[in-house]
Motif scaffolding. Structure first.
Motif, PDB file in Angstrom:
ATOM      1  N   GLU A 309       0.867  -1.178   0.000  1.00 38.22           N
ATOM      2  CA  GLU A 309       0.000   0.000   0.000  1.00 38.22           C
ATOM      3  C   GLU A 309       0.897   1.219   0.000  1.00 38.22           C
ATOM      4  OE1 GLU A 309      -3.983   1.900   2.093  1.00 38.22           O
ATOM      5  OE2 GLU A 309      -3.004   0.148   2.988  1.00 38.22           O
ATOM      6  N   LEU A 310       0.756   2.071  -1.007  1.00 35.06           N
ATOM      7  CA  LEU A 310       1.707   3.139  -1.244  1.00 35.06           C
ATOM      8  C   LEU A 310       1.036   4.499  -1.202  1.00 35.06           C
ATOM      9  CD1 LEU A 310       3.394   1.360  -4.275  1.00 35.06           C
ATOM     10  CD2 LEU A 310       4.290   1.449  -1.938  1.00 35.06           C
ATOM     11  N   GLN A 311       1.809   5.520  -0.829  1.00 37.19           N
ATOM     12  CA  GLN A 311       1.316   6.896  -0.787  1.00 37.19           C
ATOM     13  C   GLN A 311       2.212   7.769  -1.653  1.00 37.19           C
ATOM     14  OE1 GLN A 311       1.610   8.943   2.929  1.00 37.19           O
ATOM     15  NE2 GLN A 311       0.180  10.562   2.354  1.00 37.19           N
ATOM     16  N   ALA A 312       1.623   8.368  -2.699  1.00 30.76           N
ATOM     17  CA  ALA A 312       2.372   9.244  -3.588  1.00 30.76           C
ATOM     18  C   ALA A 312       2.478  10.639  -2.989  1.00 30.76           C
ATOM     19  CB  ALA A 312       1.701   9.295  -4.956  1.00 30.76           C
ATOM     20  N   SER A 313       3.353  11.462  -3.576  1.00 31.11           N
ATOM     21  CA  SER A 313       3.578  12.806  -3.039  1.00 31.11           C
ATOM     22  C   SER A 313       2.464  13.772  -3.426  1.00 31.11           C
ATOM     23  CB  SER A 313       4.911  13.351  -3.548  1.00 31.11           C
ATOM     24  OG  SER A 313       4.928  13.379  -4.976  1.00 31.11           O
ATOM     25  N   SER A 314       1.729  13.449  -4.501  1.00 28.74           N
ATOM     26  CA  SER A 314       0.634  14.310  -4.945  1.00 28.74           C
ATOM     27  C   SER A 314      -0.349  13.469  -5.755  1.00 28.74           C
ATOM     28  CB  SER A 314       1.166  15.466  -5.801  1.00 28.74           C
ATOM     29  OG  SER A 314       1.744  14.959  -6.999  1.00 28.74           O
ATOM     30  N   GLU A 315      -1.481  14.070  -6.096  1.00 26.95           N
ATOM     31  CA  GLU A 315      -2.471  13.352  -6.886  1.00 26.95           C
ATOM     32  C   GLU A 315      -1.930  13.052  -8.290  1.00 26.95           C
ATOM     33  OE1 GLU A 315      -6.027  11.329  -7.042  1.00 26.95           O
ATOM     34  OE2 GLU A 315      -5.069  12.351  -5.340  1.00 26.95           O
ATOM     35  N   GLN A 316      -1.161  14.011  -8.835  1.00 29.34           N
ATOM     36  CA  GLN A 316      -0.572  13.806 -10.156  1.00 29.34           C
ATOM     37  C   GLN A 316       0.459  12.683 -10.135  1.00 29.34           C
ATOM     38  OE1 GLN A 316      -1.407  15.396 -13.161  1.00 29.34           O
ATOM     39  NE2 GLN A 316      -0.159  13.702 -13.931  1.00 29.34           N
ATOM     40  N   ASP A 317       1.268  12.657  -9.074  1.00 27.00           N
ATOM     41  CA  ASP A 317       2.270  11.602  -8.921  1.00 27.00           C
ATOM     42  C   ASP A 317       1.596  10.237  -8.809  1.00 27.00           C
ATOM     43  OD1 ASP A 317       4.827  10.488  -8.595  1.00 27.00           O
ATOM     44  OD2 ASP A 317       4.658  10.577  -6.403  1.00 27.00           O
ATOM     45  N   LYS A 318       0.488  10.207  -8.074  1.00 30.30           N
ATOM     46  CA  LYS A 318      -0.281   8.969  -7.929  1.00 30.30           C
ATOM     47  C   LYS A 318      -0.807   8.497  -9.287  1.00 30.30           C
ATOM     48  CE  LYS A 318      -4.821   7.611  -6.145  1.00 30.30           C
ATOM     49  NZ  LYS A 318      -5.962   8.033  -5.302  1.00 30.30           N
ATOM     50  N   GLU A 319      -1.378   9.401 -10.073  1.00 33.54           N
ATOM     51  CA  GLU A 319      -1.909   9.042 -11.392  1.00 33.54           C
ATOM     52  C   GLU A 319      -0.799   8.534 -12.310  1.00 33.54           C
ATOM     53  OE1 GLU A 319      -4.047  12.301 -13.049  1.00 33.54           O
ATOM     54  OE2 GLU A 319      -5.542  12.370 -11.434  1.00 33.54           O
ATOM     55  N   ASP A 320       0.377   9.167 -12.240  1.00 30.93           N
ATOM     56  CA  ASP A 320       1.510   8.745 -13.080  1.00 30.93           C
ATOM     57  C   ASP A 320       1.940   7.319 -12.752  1.00 30.93           C
ATOM     58  OD1 ASP A 320       1.459  11.202 -14.264  1.00 30.93           O
ATOM     59  OD2 ASP A 320       3.127  12.039 -13.107  1.00 30.93           O
ATOM     60  N   TRP A 321       2.004   7.002 -11.449  1.00 31.15           N
ATOM     61  CA  TRP A 321       2.397   5.650 -11.038  1.00 31.15           C
ATOM     62  C   TRP A 321       1.348   4.622 -11.481  1.00 31.15           C
ATOM     63  CZ3 TRP A 321       6.776   3.549  -9.822  1.00 31.15           C
ATOM     64  CH2 TRP A 321       7.786   4.295  -9.218  1.00 31.15           C
ATOM     65  N   ILE A 322       0.081   4.932 -11.262  1.00 27.05           N
ATOM     66  CA  ILE A 322      -0.983   3.987 -11.618  1.00 27.05           C
ATOM     67  C   ILE A 322      -0.987   3.728 -13.124  1.00 27.05           C
ATOM     68  CG2 ILE A 322      -3.488   3.688 -11.737  1.00 27.05           C
ATOM     69  CD1 ILE A 322      -3.723   5.035  -9.036  1.00 27.05           C
ATOM     70  N   LYS A 323      -0.848   4.788 -13.920  1.00 24.76           N
ATOM     71  CA  LYS A 323      -0.808   4.627 -15.377  1.00 24.76           C
ATOM     72  C   LYS A 323       0.385   3.776 -15.798  1.00 24.76           C
ATOM     73  CE  LYS A 323      -3.237   8.884 -16.660  1.00 24.76           C
ATOM     74  NZ  LYS A 323      -3.094  10.230 -17.286  1.00 24.76           N
ATOM     75  N   ALA A 324       1.544   3.995 -15.163  1.00 28.47           N
ATOM     76  CA  ALA A 324       2.739   3.220 -15.494  1.00 28.47           C
ATOM     77  C   ALA A 324       2.529   1.740 -15.187  1.00 28.47           C
ATOM     78  CB  ALA A 324       3.939   3.760 -14.722  1.00 28.47           C
ATOM     79  N   PHE A 325       1.936   1.442 -14.028  1.00 33.00           N
ATOM     80  CA  PHE A 325       1.651   0.052 -13.656  1.00 33.00           C
ATOM     81  C   PHE A 325       0.642  -0.578 -14.614  1.00 33.00           C
ATOM     82  CE2 PHE A 325       3.369   1.041  -9.363  1.00 33.00           C
ATOM     83  CZ  PHE A 325       4.170  -0.073  -9.209  1.00 33.00           C
ATOM     84  N   GLN A 326      -0.437   0.137 -14.896  1.00 36.55           N
ATOM     85  CA  GLN A 326      -1.486  -0.414 -15.757  1.00 36.55           C
ATOM     86  C   GLN A 326      -0.967  -0.721 -17.153  1.00 36.55           C
ATOM     87  OE1 GLN A 326      -4.461   2.667 -15.378  1.00 36.55           O
ATOM     88  NE2 GLN A 326      -5.561   1.585 -13.740  1.00 36.55           N
TER      89      GLN A 326
END
Length: 584
Positions: A309-326
């Protein structure tokens, strides 16, 4: 209007002249770099190799056909451009020269294809030979090198062809539609663009390789990082939320096309260094957006080895990580589906037609994929990205090492041209006998049974995660219980390996269900006998039951039947295994 057009003509001519001048100036500088590679680096290393300090083949393998490239540019292209620029007032064009000489740029294909191998050899021999390293360091310290490394200069031929393409496109934009040079310029652009495609691919590979080397250093020499099959997708710092409480810790994630590395910082006096805590395979991985009032921008990554379970530094950072994983998961699944559909054909094909002497060389073979083997299919030595890389025999399609593919034979399907073939095919195709080995061959060891051979006649076969230590990550292995030896479990690195990693005589083992935990999902089970313990994890509960149904019979000496995935069979398996398996 006519006056405006008259004013534009000299401006266009001036721009064309500037582009042609830039081409000439950069060509002169490029020829100087080629001289440095060919007549300085290559010549001095060849002279030293002649003394027996290191093999001459190493120097040839590094510099490939750079001598031919240097000759072409210094004796043909550069003189042609210099002559044309001196006659520019009477002949203001370059398209005709490039159209005449552009076909020779195809020689770059050999250099580009060899580039990865050249970088590997260079790194290997700079570490292995002190004299080899000393010569390179001495030349690099000279003013002519401009404080740049040999690797940097060797990249210039790869970058040069895309440079021609860019200048020629600019030239065509400024060239009037009715200019007599247009047809020749367009013709040369088509040829150069094809060569540039190969160069751009090599540049991307080189950049990826450099990044892998940086990560390799950052992780303190972590194994299997510097591998051409590894592609870096995304990396960066992120917070990991604890599973048991609300605390968090800063970690470093490195996402590749086939795995995720969960790393933690370690003390170092020389830059950032990390230790790999867990490897999570992309296969079976899922990413899920989560909500946490105390910790915003959270998401969850779950794999067979670990859930984070991970916490990104911002909402944009979170979206970037999720898109990269997907995107990574999607591409991996597409490739995996292709492999699964083809693997059914492989089992049938290999044992029947792979080595048919009558067809050998007459038709192009189906190549065994690189990811279907972990070792040379001839000498059985394991592959690695530096000293034992994968090569394909053009006659039978086997994946072999460089030693076992160091032969050439003419193949009918390729117009009787000489092609790289394995040792066995060479002797079959040429009708010669191998003087080094007896005709009858030596007796095979217990592990020297091809995975494809036993998989085609097995009680059960398939992928499982395996480990002998529950504290260490599991390894994905190809497991087979053959019909001719139904009380033994064979473990291979891949479905086409010609030698098993190990065998487990099942008779006398205890079969135990493993309690669900973070380290072991509910699809896990283990085999125990005295101090010998083997942990296994199946992809699904259904697959687990099928394996348990076979193994539970084998451990008590009963001959199991071939498995089929129908509902009736699964119900019978479940009833049998519940009575046999003991809970850990």
């Amino acid at each position: 209007m006519e006056k405006d057009e008259d004013k534009q003509e000299p401006i266009k001519e001036l721009k064309l002249y500037k582009i042609a001048s830039e081409l000439l100036q950069t060509e002169r500088a490029y020829v100087t770099r080629l001289y440095l590679l060919d007549q300085v680096f290559c010549t001095k290393l060849t002279e030293e190799a002649g003394k027996g300090t290191f093999p001459v083949e190493v120097v040839k393998g590094i510099f490939s056909n750079v001598g031919s490239i240097h000759t072409f540019h210094s004796q043909f292209l550069l003189p042609g451009l210099e002559t044309r620029m001196s006659q520019w007032d009477s002949t203001p064009r370059i398209g005709d020269i490039l159209a005449q000489l552009a076909p020779f740029l195809r020689m770059y294909a050999e250099y580009v294809k060899n580039f990865d191998n050249a970088m590997d050899l260079l790194k290997q021999w700079m570490e292995r030979s002190a004299q080899f390293n000393a010569i390179i360091q001495d030349i690099q310290s000279q003013e002519a090198c401009g404080n740049l490394t040999l690797q940097h200069h060797m990249l210039e031929p790869v970058q040069r062809v895309p440079r021609y393409e860019m200048l020629l496109k600019d030239y065509l934009k400024k060239l009037p539609e009715d200019d007599p040079d247009r047809s020749q310029a367009e013709k040369s652009l088509n040829i150069i663009s094809m060569a540039a495609t190969h160069s751009n691919t090599a540049i991307r590979k080189m950049e990826n390789l450099k990044k892998l080397m940086e990560i390799y250093e950052m992780l303190g020499g972590e194994e299997d990082i510097v591998n051409p099959s590894n592609e870096l997708i995304k990396e960066g710092q992120i917070l990991k939320l604890a599973a048991r409480n609300t605390s968090s810790m800063e970690i470093y994630l490195i996402l590749f096309n086939n795995m995720l590395l969960y790393c933690v910082p370690k003390f170092s006096l020389v830059g950032q260094r990390f230790t790999v805590r867990t490897r999570v395979g992309v296969e079976g991985m899922k990413v899920l957006e989560t909500s946490n009032d105390d910790y915003p921008h959270t998401f969850q990554v779950s794999g067979k080895e670990r859930t984070l379970e991970l916490q990104a530094s911002s909402e944009q950072d979170k979206e970037d990580w999720i898109k990269a994983f997907q995107k990574t998961i999607e591409i991996f699944q597409q490739k995996n589906e292709t492999f699964k559909s083809a693997s059914k054909e492989v089992v049938d094909e290999v044992s029947v037609s792979r080595k048919s002497n009558l067809e050998l060389g007459k038709r192009a073979p189906r190549w065994i994929r690189d990811n279907e083997v972990t070792m040379c299919m001839k000498c059985k030595e394991p592959f690695n990205p530096l000293t034992r890389r994968r090569h394909h025999c053009r006659a039978c399609g086997y994946v072999v090492c460089y030693k076992c593919s160091d032969y050439k034979a003419s193949l009918r399907y390729d117009g009787n041209k000489l092609n790289k073939v394995c040792k066995d095919c060479y002797f079959i195709l040429t009708g010669r006998m191998d003087a080094e080995e007896p005709v009858s061959g030596k007796k095979r060891g217990i592990l020297e049974i091809e995975a494809a051979q036993v998989s085609g006649n097995s009680v059960l076969c398939g992928f499982l995660q395996h480990s002998t230590d529950r504290t260490k990550p599991c390894q994905r292995v190809w497991c087979v219980i053959p019909q001719h030896d139904a009380l033994v479990l064979y473990l291979y690195g891949a479905p086409q390996d010609v030698k098993a990693q190990c065998t487990i005589p099942l008779l006398g083992y205890q079969v135990e269900d493993v309690q669900r935990s973070l380290d072991h999902p509910p699809t896990s089970f283990r085999l125990r006998q005295s101090k010998s313990v083997h942990y296994f994890t199946a992809d699904t509960e259904e697959v687990k039951l099928r394996w348990l149904g076979v193994i539970c019979k084998a451990v008590i000496g009963e001959m199991p039947e071939c498995q089929t995935p129908d509902d009736e069979h699964l119900n019978n398996t479940l009833a049998t295994t519940q009575n046999t398996v003991t809970s850990s």
